[in-house]
Each structure stands twice: as C-alpha cells, then as structure tokens.
Design an enzyme around this catalytic site. Sequence first.
Site, PDB file in Angstrom:
ATOM      1  CG  HIS A 250      -2.220   0.974   1.110  1.00 46.42           C
ATOM      2  ND1 HIS A 250      -2.028   2.215   1.345  1.00 46.42           N
ATOM      3  CD2 HIS A 250      -3.478   0.631   0.555  1.00 46.42           C
ATOM      4  CE1 HIS A 250      -3.125   2.916   1.126  1.00 46.42           C
ATOM      5  NE2 HIS A 250      -3.950   1.883   0.573  1.00 46.42           N
ATOM      6  CD  GLU A 305      -8.905  -3.867  -3.335  1.00 50.57           C
ATOM      7  OE1 GLU A 305     -10.257  -4.434  -2.893  1.00 50.57           O
ATOM      8  OE2 GLU A 305      -9.014  -2.639  -4.253  1.00 50.57           O
TER       9      GLU A 305
HETATM   10  N1  ACO Z   1       4.134  -7.464  -4.575  1.00 52.58           N
HETATM   11  C1  ACO Z   1       5.492  -7.419  -5.157  1.00 52.58           C
HETATM   12  N2  ACO Z   1       6.285  -6.554  -4.846  1.00 52.58           N
HETATM   13  C2  ACO Z   1       5.494  -5.264  -4.440  1.00 52.58           C
HETATM   14  C3  ACO Z   1       4.342  -5.149  -4.143  1.00 52.58           C
HETATM   15  C4  ACO Z   1       3.659  -6.304  -4.341  1.00 52.58           C
HETATM   16  N3  ACO Z   1       2.331  -6.281  -3.960  1.00 52.58           N
HETATM   17  N4  ACO Z   1       4.029  -3.881  -3.705  1.00 52.58           N
HETATM   18  C5  ACO Z   1       5.060  -3.041  -3.880  1.00 52.58           C
HETATM   19  N5  ACO Z   1       6.055  -4.045  -4.376  1.00 52.58           N
HETATM   20  C6  ACO Z   1       7.457  -3.535  -4.612  1.00 52.58           C
HETATM   21  C7  ACO Z   1       7.616  -3.011  -5.977  1.00 52.58           C
HETATM   22  O1  ACO Z   1       7.676  -3.738  -7.130  1.00 52.58           O
HETATM   23  C8  ACO Z   1       8.740  -1.981  -5.863  1.00 52.58           C
HETATM   24  O2  ACO Z   1      10.034  -2.666  -5.857  1.00 52.58           O
HETATM   25  P1  ACO Z   1      11.216  -2.048  -6.594  1.00 52.58           P
HETATM   26  O3  ACO Z   1      11.506  -0.823  -5.676  1.00 52.58           O
HETATM   27  O4  ACO Z   1      12.174  -2.900  -6.565  1.00 52.58           O
HETATM   28  O5  ACO Z   1      10.894  -1.302  -7.759  1.00 52.58           O
HETATM   29  C9  ACO Z   1       8.736  -1.527  -4.341  1.00 52.58           C
HETATM   30  O6  ACO Z   1       7.899  -2.517  -3.621  1.00 52.58           O
HETATM   31  C10 ACO Z   1       7.962  -0.026  -4.219  1.00 52.58           C
HETATM   32  O7  ACO Z   1       6.767  -0.441  -4.896  1.00 52.58           O
HETATM   33  P2  ACO Z   1       5.844   1.022  -5.107  1.00 52.58           P
HETATM   34  O8  ACO Z   1       4.721   0.810  -6.334  1.00 52.58           O
HETATM   35  O9  ACO Z   1       6.677   2.104  -5.562  1.00 52.58           O
HETATM   36  O10 ACO Z   1       5.207   1.178  -3.707  1.00 52.58           O
HETATM   37  P3  ACO Z   1       3.967   1.695  -3.419  1.00 52.58           P
HETATM   38  O11 ACO Z   1       3.951   1.544  -1.778  1.00 52.58           O
HETATM   39  O12 ACO Z   1       3.598   2.975  -3.838  1.00 52.58           O
HETATM   40  O13 ACO Z   1       2.762   0.632  -3.943  1.00 52.58           O
HETATM   41  C11 ACO Z   1       0.939  -0.463  -4.526  1.00 52.58           C
HETATM   42  C12 ACO Z   1       1.494   0.545  -3.526  1.00 52.58           C
HETATM   43  C13 ACO Z   1       0.686   0.080  -5.901  1.00 52.58           C
HETATM   44  C14 ACO Z   1      -0.780  -0.790  -4.001  1.00 52.58           C
HETATM   45  C15 ACO Z   1       1.562  -1.710  -4.661  1.00 52.58           C
HETATM   46  O14 ACO Z   1       1.933  -2.140  -3.410  1.00 52.58           O
HETATM   47  C16 ACO Z   1       0.937  -2.754  -5.481  1.00 52.58           C
HETATM   48  O15 ACO Z   1       0.984  -2.660  -6.757  1.00 52.58           O
HETATM   49  N6  ACO Z   1       0.238  -3.770  -4.884  1.00 52.58           N
HETATM   50  C17 ACO Z   1      -0.332  -4.821  -5.959  1.00 52.58           C
HETATM   51  C18 ACO Z   1      -1.879  -4.328  -6.207  1.00 52.58           C
HETATM   52  C19 ACO Z   1      -2.904  -4.251  -5.290  1.00 52.58           C
HETATM   53  O16 ACO Z   1      -3.056  -4.860  -4.077  1.00 52.58           O
HETATM   54  N7  ACO Z   1      -3.570  -3.017  -5.104  1.00 52.58           N
HETATM   55  C20 ACO Z   1      -4.607  -2.639  -3.929  1.00 52.58           C
HETATM   56  C21 ACO Z   1      -4.177  -1.559  -3.277  1.00 52.58           C
HETATM   57  S1  ACO Z   1      -5.345  -1.306  -2.030  1.00 52.58           S
HETATM   58  C22 ACO Z   1      -6.213  -0.130  -2.836  1.00 52.58           C
HETATM   59  O17 ACO Z   1      -6.141   0.344  -3.958  1.00 52.58           O
HETATM   60  C23 ACO Z   1      -7.806  -0.025  -2.473  1.00 52.58           C
END
Ligand code: ACO
Length: 373
Positions: A250, A305
């Site tokens: 998140h 989620e």
């Molecule tokens: N699985 C694997 N790796 C992840 C995940 C995940 N679920 N979430 C973040 N990371 C990793 C990214 O790959 C990234 O790695 P890197 O630095 O090596 O490239 C690092 O963590 C940071 O990622 P960001 O996208 O910059 O971090 P952010 O905290 O902004 O991400 C997000 C938030 C977009 C929700 C992300 O966690 C994600 O894509 N999760 C999966 C989708 C999901 O479950 N979405 C629902 C969110 S809840 C809602 O919207 C109601």
Amino acid sequence: MDDQRPYSPGLKGVIAGETSLAFIDGAKGRLLYRGYPIGEVVEHGTYAQVCELLWTGEWPAHAELACAVLPRGVVEALRQLPATANAMDALRTGVAAWGAIEGIAYPPTPDQARRLTATSPSILAAFGRLREGREPIAPDPSLNLAAGFLYQLRGEKPDAAGAKALEAYFMVGAEHGFNASTFTARVITSTHSDMASAVAGAIGALKGPLHGGAPSEVVNQLHEMGSPEQAEAWIRGALDRGERLMGFGHRVYRAYDPRAAALRKVAEGLSSVADWLQTAVAVEEIALRVLKEYKPDYPIMTNVEYYAAAVLQGVGLPPNLFPSIFALGRHAGWTAHCIEQASADVLIRPDMRYVGPAERHLPVAAAGATAAH
Ligand code: ACO
C-alpha cells in the site's frame, strides 16, 4: 529548465490538500472516519450512517439510504452496451448518463451525494441483469443499499448474513484519503465541474488494477497457486519475474491495513467461504514471510483487497463485479470529497519539471535562415 524545486514522482509523500474526512496512520495501521476508528464503525454502524457522517459531519442515531429508481434514459444507455462490457465501464457510463439526465450542477451538495450514492447500485444491478439477457427490476425501498443491491441484481431477497457482510464491506471501503480515484474526483471538482463528472472520473481511475482491480486478481492468484503447499514456489516465481502479489502493499500503510483486519473478521462469519478463507489465511502467512525476505527495507503488508476477495466471494458475487462493487462503497468518500473540495474552492493544478529538449528551431526555419545567407 533548471527548476530545482523538490520533485516527488507519483506525488509520493506530498501533502497536496487538507481533509476532515479520514485520518490514516500508515505507520500504526489506523483508520479513523472523522475521528471514529474503522473497527468501531463496522461493529456498531451502518453504511447509511457512515455516509451521513462523511457528508454532513454528524453521526445520526438512525439513517436510511435505499437504492434509487433509475431514470429510463440511464437504462437505455446501459442497454446499448455489449454483454461483454467491463462492469466498471458500465458503471461509469451509467453515472455519466445519470448526471446528464438529472442536470447535476456545481456546487456539490449532500443531497446530490445521497441521490448519486443511491443510484449507482441500481445502475450496476441493472447492468448485471441486462448482460445476462434479463430485465432490470425496480428497487425495494424497504431494503438498505447493500441488501437492495443484492435484491436488484438477483431478483430475490438476500440472506441476512450476506447482506450484512456486504454492508460491512461498503463501510470499510467508504473513504480512504487522497488515493488516486479520490484525487481524480477532487481535481474535477476543483474546476467547478459537477459531482457526476467527478465520480465518473473517479470510477475511471479506480478501474486500474493497481488501485481497485486487485480483489478479482487475488481470487485468480489463489486459484493458480492451487494450495498452500504450492504457494511458496508460486510466490517466489512471480516475484522473480518482477510481478506483484495482489492484495499486498500500500502507498500509505507500512503496517497491517486495518480494513483488511476488519474484513477478515467479517469473512470469518461467512460459512459459505470457510475453506477458501482457510487457504487464504495460510497463503497470507507465506506471502508476508517471502515479501519480507525480498524487500527487507520496504514493509509490504496485507491490504484491504486481500480479504475483500473473501467477503465478496462469500456473498456469492462474481469476481468480474468486484471492482465495481468496491466503487459502490467508495461513493460515500468520493462525494464527501467533492463537497469538501468545493468548500475549500482551490483549483488543483500542480507543476511539472520539464525534461525535454532545450529551445531549438524547426528544420524549416533553420533551412530558411541558411538560404538567406
Ligand atoms: N508485490 C510485490 N512487490 C511489491 C508489491 C507487491 N504487492 N507492492 C510493492 N512492491 C514492490 C515494488 O515492486 C517496488 O519494488 P522495486 O523498488 O524493486 O521496484 C517497491 O515494492 C515499491 O513499489 P511502489 O509501487 O513504489 O510502492 P507503493 O507503496 O507506492 O505501491 C501499490 C503501492 C501500488 C498498491 C503496490 O503495493 C501494489 O502494486 N500492490 C499490488 C496491487 C494491489 O494489491 N492493489 C490494491 C491496493 S489497495 C487499494 O487501492 C484499495
């Protein structure tokens, strides 16, 4: 071009507004609606009370909100869509048509919010029936929004446990600060555009899998894993390929998402999903351990989620409706933000850092300049 002002890609960590609606404590995993903890709200409240709290600031002793009758033009617009249309596209189309037909105008008001929040479940239920070749049915005014939506979708009164679980899901998803869809709604409102346009735009933003598309992906992922025994290898394979685990991570929470905890409790009360939930709990443990190993410096925890998928499955709703059902609950927050944005009345218009070519001249001008010599 030598702009040295701070730049945060994706606006990460930037405070771009003020709100009295939700307080999110990402470090401690706390969520408050106008001061009230989400756990208490879900245990003692109703979705209609949450809506009134967000729209007016008051927690009423009683509040009622039933599904609205659809204007004929909205049903006609939905009829034009193919049965294969994405449910989010159908909801967005229905909201846009409703705004045009009802002549919704700026500024946004609690009354507009009530009407739109009561209309969208009827839109989604009508689309759900039309795509199966069935006619939409009129709402039952004696049912609240969650039960009324299930009734209009299926044509029969829902069981009490399912309706209560969906009501809890709506409450948990009602509001969550400056997420991408809410930001969209506020930007649209900030231009003095109307609430239906703002919510249609918000639905568009929520459609993306990084925001609202995750619960159906959670179902697919668990299905692909097959069993907890195979989960670890599957998860490592996905992470090695650079894929993301849906239902984890998140932008704000570095601790366990309190909404996931509240929904897990709700899912535990649904006997229809008991086996699935057992698998989900076992897989969650493995996923959290492996994610910690892959990203030791960036805590990635379970998000709302993950258990939303369990609740929606337990209520018997099809995964292709999950994101649009999340959108129904989020109407409370989107519309409350429209009202709050209008009272702040400031155009949201940030700057960008220019990283393109320095000033230069078109080839034609350069050629002309040479010819003149
Ligand atoms: N699985 C694997 N790796 C992840 C995940 C995940 N679920 N979430 C973040 N990371 C990793 C990214 O790959 C990234 O790695 P890197 O630095 O090596 O490239 C690092 O963590 C940071 O990622 P960001 O996208 O910059 O971090 P952010 O905290 O902004 O991400 C997000 C938030 C977009 C929700 C992300 O966690 C994600 O894509 N999760 C999966 C989708 C999901 O479950 N979405 C629902 C969110 S809840 C809602 O919207 C109601």
